[in-house]
Design a protein around this motif. Structure first.
Motif, PDB file in Angstrom:
ATOM      1  N   GLY A 221      -3.139  -7.117 -13.030  1.00  0.00           N
ATOM      2  CA  GLY A 221      -4.172  -7.885 -12.252  1.00  0.00           C
ATOM      3  C   GLY A 221      -3.643  -8.927 -11.317  1.00  0.00           C
ATOM      4  O   GLY A 221      -2.365  -8.633 -10.895  1.00  0.00           O
ATOM      5  N   VAL A 222      -4.379  -9.907 -10.956  1.00  0.00           N
ATOM      6  CA  VAL A 222      -3.715 -10.989 -10.119  1.00  0.00           C
ATOM      7  C   VAL A 222      -3.563 -12.217 -10.724  1.00  0.00           C
ATOM      8  O   VAL A 222      -4.341 -12.648 -11.314  1.00  0.00           O
ATOM      9  N   SER A 223      -2.113 -12.683 -10.609  1.00  0.00           N
ATOM     10  CA  SER A 223      -1.958 -14.031 -10.746  1.00  0.00           C
ATOM     11  C   SER A 223      -1.660 -14.923  -9.804  1.00  0.00           C
ATOM     12  O   SER A 223      -0.943 -14.805  -8.808  1.00  0.00           O
TER      13      SER A 223
ATOM     14  N   ALA B 185      -6.941  -9.480  -0.638  1.00  0.00           N
ATOM     15  CA  ALA B 185      -6.539  -8.061  -0.680  1.00  0.00           C
ATOM     16  C   ALA B 185      -6.073  -7.604  -2.019  1.00  0.00           C
ATOM     17  O   ALA B 185      -6.076  -6.415  -2.466  1.00  0.00           O
ATOM     18  N   PHE B 186      -4.923  -8.475  -2.751  1.00  0.00           N
ATOM     19  CA  PHE B 186      -4.369  -8.179  -3.948  1.00  0.00           C
ATOM     20  C   PHE B 186      -5.603  -8.039  -5.052  1.00  0.00           C
ATOM     21  O   PHE B 186      -5.524  -7.073  -5.652  1.00  0.00           O
ATOM     22  N   ASP B 187      -6.736  -8.527  -4.787  1.00  0.00           N
ATOM     23  CA  ASP B 187      -7.941  -8.364  -5.836  1.00  0.00           C
ATOM     24  C   ASP B 187      -8.170  -7.006  -5.520  1.00  0.00           C
ATOM     25  O   ASP B 187      -8.564  -6.459  -6.574  1.00  0.00           O
ATOM     26  N   HIS B 188      -8.530  -6.615  -4.382  1.00  0.00           N
ATOM     27  CA  HIS B 188      -9.215  -5.142  -4.343  1.00  0.00           C
ATOM     28  C   HIS B 188      -7.918  -4.103  -4.813  1.00  0.00           C
ATOM     29  O   HIS B 188      -8.401  -3.267  -5.345  1.00  0.00           O
ATOM     30  N   LEU B 189      -6.792  -4.602  -4.474  1.00  0.00           N
ATOM     31  CA  LEU B 189      -5.833  -3.440  -4.863  1.00  0.00           C
ATOM     32  C   LEU B 189      -5.599  -3.309  -6.325  1.00  0.00           C
ATOM     33  O   LEU B 189      -5.416  -2.450  -6.904  1.00  0.00           O
ATOM     34  N   ALA B 190      -5.736  -4.493  -6.945  1.00  0.00           N
ATOM     35  CA  ALA B 190      -5.736  -4.575  -8.402  1.00  0.00           C
ATOM     36  C   ALA B 190      -6.705  -4.107  -9.030  1.00  0.00           C
ATOM     37  O   ALA B 190      -6.725  -3.234 -10.489  1.00  0.00           O
TER      38      ALA B 190
ATOM     39  N   TYR C 217       0.723  -1.211  -0.053  1.00  0.00           N
ATOM     40  CA  TYR C 217      -0.103  -0.016   0.146  1.00  0.00           C
ATOM     41  C   TYR C 217       0.914   1.465   0.188  1.00  0.00           C
ATOM     42  O   TYR C 217       0.699   2.151  -0.685  1.00  0.00           O
ATOM     43  N   ASN C 218       1.995   1.456   0.802  1.00  0.00           N
ATOM     44  CA  ASN C 218       2.646   2.353   0.761  1.00  0.00           C
ATOM     45  C   ASN C 218       3.573   2.743  -0.387  1.00  0.00           C
ATOM     46  O   ASN C 218       4.024   3.823  -0.763  1.00  0.00           O
ATOM     47  N   LEU C 219       3.705   1.648  -1.035  1.00  0.00           N
ATOM     48  CA  LEU C 219       4.522   1.831  -2.415  1.00  0.00           C
ATOM     49  C   LEU C 219       3.801   1.911  -3.718  1.00  0.00           C
ATOM     50  O   LEU C 219       4.278   2.186  -4.745  1.00  0.00           O
TER      51      LEU C 219
ATOM     52  N   TRP D 288     -15.854 -10.211  -1.402  1.00  0.00           N
ATOM     53  CA  TRP D 288     -14.834 -10.289  -0.108  1.00  0.00           C
ATOM     54  C   TRP D 288     -13.581  -9.472  -0.405  1.00  0.00           C
ATOM     55  O   TRP D 288     -12.941  -8.962   0.887  1.00  0.00           O
ATOM     56  N   PRO D 289     -13.322  -9.319  -1.500  1.00  0.00           N
ATOM     57  CA  PRO D 289     -12.044  -8.412  -1.759  1.00  0.00           C
ATOM     58  C   PRO D 289     -12.026  -7.030  -0.844  1.00  0.00           C
ATOM     59  O   PRO D 289     -11.242  -6.508  -0.159  1.00  0.00           O
ATOM     60  N   ASP D 290     -13.462  -6.537  -1.334  1.00  0.00           N
ATOM     61  CA  ASP D 290     -13.484  -5.102  -0.603  1.00  0.00           C
ATOM     62  C   ASP D 290     -13.580  -5.206   0.869  1.00  0.00           C
ATOM     63  O   ASP D 290     -13.311  -4.420   1.712  1.00  0.00           O
ATOM     64  N   ARG D 291     -14.306  -6.291   1.325  1.00  0.00           N
ATOM     65  CA  ARG D 291     -14.539  -6.508   2.749  1.00  0.00           C
ATOM     66  C   ARG D 291     -12.960  -6.781   3.515  1.00  0.00           C
ATOM     67  O   ARG D 291     -12.953  -6.223   4.627  1.00  0.00           O
TER      68      ARG D 291
END
Length: 318
Positions: A274-276, A194-199, A141-143, A299-302
Motif C-alpha cells: 500500500g502507500v505509506s 500516483a502511488f495511490d493509483h499504482l498501489a 511503471y517500467n519496473l 484523483w488518484p485515477d485522474r
C-alpha cells in the motif's frame, strides 16, 4: 523514531544475511542517495545494485567506496540523464533484460526549480518537475513486473511525503501557472496520488513517499534564478539560498544519518503493501486533509490518466 532504534533495526536486518537482493537507484550518486547506497551495501550479504547517473568517471570514487564496504555487491552503473524519459526507459530495459525481480526501488533525483522561470529538457518537460515526478513514476511503471515477483518489494520516493499541497487542478503539469514554490507542492501531491493509483493495481508492493527533513546536502546551495528572472529574481534567489543554507546548517542532519533512515525504509518489515507517508522521524503520517479529499474524489485515477497522457505525448514527439 530515534536514530538509535533505526540503527538497531538495520543491524538486525544485517544479521539475517540476506542474499541475492536486487536494488535500483535513481538519485544515488550524491547527497542522501549516495549515503543510502553505502548504508544498504553495509546491511546486505550480497546484492546487485543498478545505479543511474550522469558520469561513469565521477562515479568511480563512489564505486570504489561501495566495493570496499561490501565486495559481494555487484554494481551496474548506467550513464544517462534521468530527467529524460527515453533514458529512464533505457535504464529500466537494462534491468529487465538482466533480472527476474527487483526488491528495492529507490528514487531521489531532483533539483530545486529555478526562481522566476522554468528550465525545459529536450523532451519538452520542465526539468525539476521531470526529475521529481515524471521520471520517478516512469521508472516505477517500467519496473512493476519485476517488483511484483520479489518477495517483499519496496518503492521509495524521497521528496515531501505527508506535506501534500492543493493541486492546480486544471493545470496538473503547471504549464500555464508555473511558480517554483507551486511546482514543489504540485509534484509532492502528484507523487502520492500516483502511488495511490499504482498501489490499487499492485497489491503486493509497498509504496513509500518519505520526507527526509533538513539534510546537509548541496541542494539548497545550488538554487538559482532563471536567466531572464531579472535583478529582483536574482536577489530573491540569493536570499532564499541563504535562508535555506542557514536552516540546513543549524537544523539539518547529516547525509549519513538520512541514509541510515532510507536503508531502514527499504528493508524494514514495518511498512506493509500500500502507500505509506513518512515524516523526517520515519513515522507514518496520514497527510493533510486535502489529501483525504483528493482520494475520496477519485484523483488518484485522474492523476495517473494525466501522467500516462504526458508519457504518450513525449513518445510521440520522438
Amino acid at each position: 523514531m530515534k536514530i538509535d532504534a533505526i540503527r538497531q533495526a538495520n543491524a538486525a536486518f544485517a544479521a539475517e544475511h540476506n542474499t541475492e537482493l536486487v536494488a535500483v537507484f535513481a538519485g544515488g550518486t550524491g547527497g542522501i542517495g549516495s549515503s543510502t547506497l553505502e548504508k544498504l551495501a553495509a546491511v546486505v550479504e550480497s546484492a546487485t545494485f543498478y545505479i543511474a547517473g550522469r558520469s561513469t568517471v565521477r562515479f568511480a570514487p563512489q564505486r570504489a567506496a561501495l566495493e570496499k564496504i561490501n565486495p559481494n555487491v555487484k554494481i551496474v552503473f548506467f550513464e544517462c540523464d534521468i530527467s529524460l524519459l527515453a533514458d529512464v526507459d533505457a535504464f529500466a530495459k537494462l534491468v529487465r533484460e538482466n533480472e527476474t525481480k527487483v526488491d528495492y526501488l529507490y528514487m531521489s533525483p531532483g533539483v530545486l526549480p529555478l526562481v522566476g522561470g522554468a528550465q525545459y529538457t529536450k523532451e519538452g518537460l520542465e526539468r525539476s518537475f521531470a526529475l521529481s515526478y515524471y521520471s520517478r513514476l516512469r521508472l516505477t511503471y517500467n519496473l512493476l513486473p519485476l517488483l511484483q515477483t520479489a518477495p517483499h518489494p519496496r518503492v521509495l520516493s524521497v521528496l515531501n511525503g505527508g506535506r501534500e499541497a492543493p493541486l492546480v487542478e486544471d493545470d496538473l503539469g503547471m504549464e500555464k501557472n508555473w511558480t517554483a514554490l507551486g511546482a514543489m507542492g504540485q509534484v509532492t501531491t502528484l507523487n502520492t496520488l500516483a502511488f495511490d493509483h499504482l498501489a490499487s493495481q499492485n497489491h503486493k508492493i509497498a509504496f513509500i513517499h518519505a520526507f527526509p527533513g533538513f539534510v546537509k546536502t548541496e541542494i539548497g546551495a545550488n538554487m538559482k534564478a532563471a536567466p531572464d528572472a531579472g535583478i529582483l529574481g536574482q536577489i530573491y534567489a540569493s536570499v532564499v539560498k541563504g535562508v535555506v543554507s542557514i536552516m540546513m546548517f543549524f537544523l539539518g542532519i547529516t547525509p549519513e544519518e538520512s541514509g541510515e533512515r532510507m536503508a531502514y525504509h527499504l528493508t524494514s518489515s514495518t511498512f506493509a503493501p500500500g502507500v505509506s507517508l513518512l515524516n523526517e522521524h520515519s513515522e507514518v503520517v496520514p497527510g493533510p486533509s486535502i489529501l483525504a479529499k483528493y482520494r475520496a474524489d477519485g484523483w488518484p485515477d485522474r492523476v495517473w490518466e494525466f501522467t500516462q497522457g504526458v508519457f504518450d505525448k513525449v513518445a510521440q514527439r520522438g
